[in-house]
Scaffold this motif. Sequence first.
Motif, PDB file in Angstrom:
ATOM      1  N   GLU A  14     -10.018  -0.811   7.491  1.00 41.97           N
ATOM      2  CA  GLU A  14      -8.750  -1.124   6.816  1.00 41.97           C
ATOM      3  C   GLU A  14      -8.611  -0.385   5.479  1.00 41.97           C
ATOM      4  O   GLU A  14      -7.535   0.093   5.133  1.00 41.97           O
ATOM      5  CB  GLU A  14      -8.644  -2.635   6.599  1.00 41.97           C
ATOM      6  CG  GLU A  14      -7.258  -3.107   6.244  1.00 41.97           C
ATOM      7  CD  GLU A  14      -6.283  -3.014   7.401  1.00 41.97           C
ATOM      8  OE1 GLU A  14      -5.089  -2.742   7.133  1.00 41.97           O
ATOM      9  OE2 GLU A  14      -6.692  -3.196   8.556  1.00 41.97           O
ATOM     10  N   GLU A  15      -9.703  -0.268   4.707  1.00 35.16           N
ATOM     11  CA  GLU A  15      -9.621   0.394   3.401  1.00 35.16           C
ATOM     12  C   GLU A  15      -9.282   1.883   3.536  1.00 35.16           C
ATOM     13  O   GLU A  15      -8.657   2.461   2.654  1.00 35.16           O
ATOM     14  CB  GLU A  15     -10.897   0.201   2.572  1.00 35.16           C
ATOM     15  CG  GLU A  15     -12.169   0.706   3.197  1.00 35.16           C
ATOM     16  CD  GLU A  15     -12.879  -0.301   4.098  1.00 35.16           C
ATOM     17  OE1 GLU A  15     -13.992   0.013   4.538  1.00 35.16           O
ATOM     18  OE2 GLU A  15     -12.343  -1.380   4.375  1.00 35.16           O
ATOM     19  N   ASP A  18      -5.442   2.038   4.573  1.00 35.12           N
ATOM     20  CA  ASP A  18      -4.554   1.774   3.437  1.00 35.12           C
ATOM     21  C   ASP A  18      -4.289   3.028   2.614  1.00 35.12           C
ATOM     22  O   ASP A  18      -3.252   3.145   1.972  1.00 35.12           O
ATOM     23  CB  ASP A  18      -5.137   0.683   2.536  1.00 35.12           C
ATOM     24  CG  ASP A  18      -5.075  -0.693   3.171  1.00 35.12           C
ATOM     25  OD1 ASP A  18      -4.305  -0.879   4.143  1.00 35.12           O
ATOM     26  OD2 ASP A  18      -5.799  -1.585   2.706  1.00 35.12           O
ATOM     27  N   LYS A  19      -5.218   3.971   2.634  1.00 31.88           N
ATOM     28  CA  LYS A  19      -5.071   5.203   1.860  1.00 31.88           C
ATOM     29  C   LYS A  19      -4.599   6.381   2.717  1.00 31.88           C
ATOM     30  O   LYS A  19      -4.496   7.498   2.229  1.00 31.88           O
ATOM     31  CB  LYS A  19      -6.403   5.555   1.195  1.00 31.88           C
ATOM     32  CG  LYS A  19      -6.828   4.533   0.170  1.00 31.88           C
ATOM     33  CD  LYS A  19      -8.152   4.905  -0.427  1.00 31.88           C
ATOM     34  CE  LYS A  19      -8.593   3.859  -1.437  1.00 31.88           C
ATOM     35  NZ  LYS A  19      -9.912   4.131  -1.971  1.00 31.88           N
TER      36      LYS A  19
END
Length: 70
Positions: A14-15, A18-19
Amino acid sequence: HTRTKRMARTHLPEEILDKTKALSFKSGVLTVKTARLAAVELSMRSGGLIKGVNEALGKKVVKGLRFKAY
């Protein structure tokens, strides 16, 4: 868009997602900014990603993907 995000979520943390952002779309090529390791992973899966995006859009719009690492 939602289906494509769901497809990507099955492969990337997910991290990183997100970017990950679309930078441009020109002449059928979608350019995406993402982490270096994600760019490698997504490049290997580009055929399936293109198919999924085009299915979600209901027509063949995306012909290629380009990944730029940040």
